[in-house]
Design a protein around this motif. Structure first.
Motif, short mmCIF file in Angstrom:
data_model
loop_
_atom_site.label_atom_id
_atom_site.label_comp_id
_atom_site.label_asym_id
_atom_site.label_seq_id
_atom_site.Cartn_x
_atom_site.Cartn_y
_atom_site.Cartn_z
N GLU A 121 -9.64 4.83 -9.35
CA GLU A 121 -8.79 3.67 -9.07
C GLU A 121 -9.69 2.44 -9.08
O GLU A 121 -10.92 2.57 -9.14
CB GLU A 121 -8.10 3.82 -7.70
CG GLU A 121 -9.08 4.04 -6.55
CD GLU A 121 -8.55 3.58 -5.21
OE1 GLU A 121 -7.62 2.77 -5.17
OE2 GLU A 121 -9.10 4.03 -4.19
N THR A 160 -9.36 -0.38 -6.80
CA THR A 160 -9.44 -1.19 -5.58
C THR A 160 -10.83 -1.21 -4.94
O THR A 160 -11.32 -2.29 -4.57
CB THR A 160 -8.34 -0.74 -4.58
OG1 THR A 160 -7.13 -0.57 -5.34
CG2 THR A 160 -8.11 -1.76 -3.51
N ARG A 181 -8.69 11.12 -12.69
CA ARG A 181 -8.51 11.90 -11.46
C ARG A 181 -8.36 13.35 -11.86
O ARG A 181 -7.53 13.67 -12.72
CB ARG A 181 -7.25 11.44 -10.71
CG ARG A 181 -7.32 10.00 -10.26
CD ARG A 181 -6.08 9.60 -9.44
NE ARG A 181 -6.09 8.17 -9.21
CZ ARG A 181 -5.18 7.50 -8.50
NH1 ARG A 181 -4.19 8.17 -7.93
NH2 ARG A 181 -5.26 6.20 -8.35
N GLU A 189 -6.64 15.88 -11.27
CA GLU A 189 -5.40 16.27 -10.60
C GLU A 189 -4.85 17.54 -11.21
O GLU A 189 -5.16 17.85 -12.37
CB GLU A 189 -4.34 15.19 -10.84
CG GLU A 189 -4.60 13.91 -10.11
CD GLU A 189 -3.33 13.23 -9.65
OE1 GLU A 189 -2.43 13.92 -9.13
OE2 GLU A 189 -3.24 12.01 -9.79
N GLY A 196 4.08 13.42 -15.46
CA GLY A 196 3.77 12.09 -14.93
C GLY A 196 2.38 11.96 -14.33
O GLY A 196 1.98 10.88 -13.91
N LEU A 204 -1.64 12.94 -15.16
CA LEU A 204 -2.65 13.48 -16.07
C LEU A 204 -4.03 13.31 -15.43
O LEU A 204 -4.15 12.84 -14.30
CB LEU A 204 -2.60 12.73 -17.40
CG LEU A 204 -1.26 12.74 -18.14
CD1 LEU A 204 -1.33 11.83 -19.35
CD2 LEU A 204 -0.90 14.16 -18.56
N HIS A 236 -5.47 8.09 -17.02
CA HIS A 236 -4.30 7.25 -17.25
C HIS A 236 -4.76 5.80 -17.24
O HIS A 236 -5.88 5.50 -16.82
CB HIS A 236 -3.23 7.49 -16.17
CG HIS A 236 -3.62 7.03 -14.80
ND1 HIS A 236 -4.50 7.73 -14.00
CD2 HIS A 236 -3.27 5.94 -14.07
CE1 HIS A 236 -4.65 7.09 -12.84
NE2 HIS A 236 -3.93 6.01 -12.86
N GLN A 266 -4.01 1.88 -15.98
CA GLN A 266 -3.31 1.14 -14.92
C GLN A 266 -3.43 -0.35 -15.17
O GLN A 266 -4.47 -0.82 -15.65
CB GLN A 266 -4.00 1.37 -13.56
CG GLN A 266 -3.68 2.64 -12.86
CD GLN A 266 -4.30 2.69 -11.45
OE1 GLN A 266 -5.03 1.79 -11.02
NE2 GLN A 266 -4.00 3.77 -10.75
N ASP A 272 -4.06 -8.02 -7.95
CA ASP A 272 -4.46 -8.17 -6.55
C ASP A 272 -4.60 -9.65 -6.18
O ASP A 272 -4.99 -10.47 -7.00
CB ASP A 272 -5.81 -7.47 -6.31
CG ASP A 272 -5.68 -5.95 -6.45
OD1 ASP A 272 -5.44 -5.26 -5.44
OD2 ASP A 272 -5.78 -5.45 -7.60
N ARG A 315 2.01 5.58 1.44
CA ARG A 315 0.92 5.54 0.46
C ARG A 315 -0.16 6.57 0.80
O ARG A 315 -0.52 6.77 1.95
CB ARG A 315 0.28 4.15 0.35
CG ARG A 315 1.25 3.05 0.05
CD ARG A 315 1.60 2.99 -1.41
NE ARG A 315 0.48 2.64 -2.24
CZ ARG A 315 0.16 3.28 -3.37
NH1 ARG A 315 0.90 4.29 -3.78
NH2 ARG A 315 -0.88 2.92 -4.07
N TYR A 331 -6.83 3.09 2.78
CA TYR A 331 -7.23 1.75 3.22
C TYR A 331 -6.10 0.77 3.51
O TYR A 331 -6.33 -0.36 3.92
CB TYR A 331 -8.18 1.12 2.18
CG TYR A 331 -7.75 1.28 0.73
CD1 TYR A 331 -6.63 0.62 0.24
CD2 TYR A 331 -8.48 2.08 -0.13
CE1 TYR A 331 -6.26 0.76 -1.09
CE2 TYR A 331 -8.11 2.23 -1.47
CZ TYR A 331 -6.99 1.57 -1.94
OH TYR A 331 -6.62 1.71 -3.24
N TYR A 332 -4.83 1.16 3.31
CA TYR A 332 -3.75 0.18 3.51
C TYR A 332 -3.57 -0.13 5.00
O TYR A 332 -3.69 0.75 5.85
CB TYR A 332 -2.44 0.70 2.92
CG TYR A 332 -2.50 0.78 1.41
CD1 TYR A 332 -2.52 -0.38 0.64
CD2 TYR A 332 -2.57 2.00 0.76
CE1 TYR A 332 -2.60 -0.32 -0.75
CE2 TYR A 332 -2.64 2.08 -0.62
CZ TYR A 332 -2.66 0.92 -1.37
OH TYR A 332 -2.74 0.99 -2.74
N ALA A 341 6.09 8.24 -8.94
CA ALA A 341 6.04 6.78 -8.75
C ALA A 341 5.51 6.08 -10.01
O ALA A 341 4.60 6.56 -10.66
CB ALA A 341 5.17 6.44 -7.56
N ILE A 342 6.13 4.95 -10.31
CA ILE A 342 5.70 4.15 -11.47
C ILE A 342 4.55 3.23 -11.05
O ILE A 342 3.65 2.95 -11.82
CB ILE A 342 6.87 3.25 -11.97
CG1 ILE A 342 8.12 4.08 -12.22
CG2 ILE A 342 6.47 2.45 -13.20
CD1 ILE A 342 9.39 3.25 -12.29
N GLY A 391 -2.47 -5.78 -3.15
CA GLY A 391 -2.35 -5.58 -4.60
C GLY A 391 -1.54 -4.36 -4.91
O GLY A 391 -1.06 -3.65 -4.02
#
Ligand code: HAM
Length: 426
Positions: free
Chosen positions: A89, A91, A119, A121, A126, A128, A131, A133, A137, A258, A262-263, A279-280, A304
Motif C-alpha cells: 500500500e 500510505t 500483497r 493474498e 477481486g 490478486l 493490483h 491503486q 490524500d 477498515r 492506523y485509522y 470493496a472498490i 485519504g
C-alpha cells in the motif's frame, strides 16, 4: 523393458505467476483508460501527482499497518542484507515522504498517485497478488471540510466512469464509535486492533467465527452492528455532501472499521449496490501515523483513500452505461489518423519522407513495412480506423487522399499534402 525417455522440454513456465496479470494491448488500453479517468478527476479537485518507490524497508509496514498486511508482504533480504518488501500500500510511504519533506510544501497537501501494489493474498474474485491503486490524500488539515472534499472526490471519480447512485454506495463510519465503546467496556488498548479486525471481517465471516474472535464482547458488538450508530460529525459530513448534491451516494454504516491499523476517525469503503463484489475503494483519517512513523518528531493530521483497478474493472463490465462509455473511449483512442498505402514500391522512399513529416506534426500513422497488395493495405487502413488513406502510386508527384468515412478521393500535390491533411483532420 526400456522406458521411453520423455523428450526434453523447455520447462520455463509460460504463464504469469498466480495472482499476477499479463497486460496484452487490449488490457493495457483498459488500464490506461482507468488511469486517465483517475488522473483527470483528481486534477479537477486540485490534487497534484507524486510517486514513491516500489520497494521499502519491511520495518515501515511492521510499525503501523497492522498484522494482516504484514502477513501478506512480499518480503525478502536484498543483497545488502536489508529486510525489504514490495509495497502492499502507499500510505506508510506517504507518511515517510511527508515527514522527510514537509518543510518544502505549504499545507494542506493534496496529493494523488497511481501505482502498482503487491500483497501475498489468497487469490479470489477481486483480489490478486498485484493490483493498481489510485491514492488520494490530504495532509495537514483537521477540519471536516477535508473529509467532505475527499469523499466527494471519491464519488466524482466513480461518476467519471458513468456510475450513478444506483450502482455504488460509500459506506461511512467513525472508528470513534468503537474506540469509545471499548473504553466504556474497559477493554485494554492492546486488544483494540484484534477486535477492530474481527468487526471489519464480520460481514465476510460466519457469525460464530466473529463471536469467537470477539469473546465476551460478541453480544454487545452484534447489538451495535444491528442497531447502527449516529454522530453529529457524520451527520455534518453527510450534510456537506448533500449541499453538493451527493448525499444519495453515501450511507452511514457502523460495520465499516477498515482492516488497516492506523485509522483514527472517519473511515469509509465503497461497494457496488448489488453487493456482488469486494470493496472498490477504502480510506479514512489517520491523524497519528506521521507522528508514529517519525517517532514523534512531526505530527500532521492526514486522511485519504485508495481505489483499486481490479474490482473497478469488474464493475465497469457489469454496468452497461460504464461499459459503453469505456468502449467508446477505447474505440476512439485505438484509431490511427492516417494509413499510407504504398501502391508502387518505387514511391516507398517518398512516402516515408512524408510519413516522417506528418508524424512530426503529431498524426498517428501506419503503413506496410514490406511490399503488400493494395487491397490488403486498404483493409489494414479500415481495421486500424484510419480517417484518411494516402495513396502513393502512379499519380506521383500527386498523392491520392481517400476519406475512409465517405469513400471520396482527391488528388493533391505532395508539396501541399501537409496543409491539406491539416485542413481535413484538425
Ligand atoms: P485498502 O482497503 O487496503 O486500503 O485498499 C484499497 C483498495 O485497493 C481496495 O478497496 C481494493 O479495491 C484494492 N485492493 C486492495 N488489495 C487488493 C488486492 N489484493 N487485489 C486487488 N485489489 C486490491 C489501502 O490500501 C489504504 N492504504 C488506503 C488509504 C490511502 N488510506 C489512506 N490513504
Amino acid at each position: 523393458m526400456i522406458k521411453a525417455v520423455p523428450e526434453q522440454r523447455n520447462t520455463l513456465p509460460m504463464q504469469a505467476l498466480p495472482g499476477f496479470r499479463d497486460f496484452l494491448p487490449d488490457q493495457c488500453a483498459v488500464r490506461n483508460y482507468v488511469f486517465s479517468r483517475w488522473r483527470e478527476v483528481a486534477r479537477r479537485y486540485g490534487f497534484v501527482e507524486w510517486e514513491g518507490p516500489p520497494l521499502e524497508a519491511t520495518e515501515l509496514y511492521k510499525k503501523k499497518s497492522g498484522v494482516e498486511i504484514v502477513e501478506q508482504l512480499f518480503n525478502f533480504k536484498d543483497k545488502g542484507e536489508r529486510e525489504v518488501a514490495l509495497r502492499p500500500e502507499l500510505t506508510p510511504t506517504l507518511a515517510r515522504v511527508v515527514a522527510a519533506h514537509e518543510r518544502e510544501f505549504k499545507k494542506p497537501l493534496k496529493w494523488f498517485s497511481i501505482g502498482q501494489f503487491f500483497r501475498y493474498e489468497k487469490q479470489q474474485r477481486g483480489r490478486l497478488r498485484e493490483h493498481f491503486q489510485l491514492n488520494c490524500d490530504i495532509i495537514g488539515e483537521t477540519d471536516l471540510a477535508a473529509d467532505i472534499e475527499l469523499v466527494a472526490l471519491c464519488i466524482d471519480i466513480l461518476r467519471g466512469f458513468g456510475f450513478t447512485e444506483k450502482d455504488f454506495v460509500v459506506r461511512i463510519s467513525d472508528r470513534k464509535f468503537w474506540t469509545d465503546f471499548f473504553r466504556a467496556k474497559n477493554v485494554p488498548a492492546e486488544r483494540w486492533d484484534d477486535l477492530l479486525q474481527a468487526i471489519d471481517k464480520s460481514a465476510r465471516e460466519t457469525r460464530e467465527k466473529t463471536a469467537e474472535r470477539l469473546g465476551h464482547l460478541a453480544d454487545p458488538v452484534f447489538a451495535m452492528l444491528e442497531s447502527g450508530c449516529k454522530s453529529a460529525k457524520l451527520e455534518q459530513l453527510v450534510d456537506g455532501l448533500r449541499a453538493r448534491g451527493l448525499a444519495d451516494f453515501v450511507a452511514i454504516d457502523v460495520g465499516i472499521v477498515r482492516g488497516l491499523a492506523y485509522y483514527t476517525g472517519i473511515v469509509f469503503e465503497v461497494f457496488d449496490r448489488a453487493g456482488k463484489f469486494r470493496a472498490i475503494a477504502g480510506g479514512g483519517r489517520y491523524d497519528n501515523l506521521i507522528s508514529q512513523l517519525s517517532d514523534g518528531t512531526l505530527s500532521l493530521p492526514a486522511l485519504g483513500f485508495a481505489m483499486g483497478d481490479v474490482v473497478l474493472g469488474e464493475l465497469i463490465n457489469e454496468i452497461p452505461r460504464a461499459r459503453e462509455a469505456m468502449q467508446k473511449a477505447l474505440a476512439n483512442d485505438s484509431k490511427i489518423d492516417i494509413y499510407v498505402v504504398i501502391a508502387k514500391e518505387q514511391r516507398r522512399a517518398d512516402a516515408l519522407a512524408q510519413i516522417q513529416q506528418l508524424r512530426d506534426r503529431g498524426y498517428r500513422i501506419d503503413y506496410p513495412l514490406t511490399p503488400t497488395k493494395v487491397a490488403r493495405q486498404f483493409q489494414a487502413a479500415e481495421d486500424l480506423g484510419a480517417r484518411v488513406a494516402l495513396l502513393y502510386g502512379d499519380e506521383w508527384p500527386q498523392v491520392k487522399i481517400k476519406n475512409m468515412g465517405t469513400g471520396e478521393q482527391e488528388l493533391v500535390s505532395h508539396e501541399n499534402l501537409a496543409a491539406d491533411v491539416d485542413a481535413r483532420l484538425r
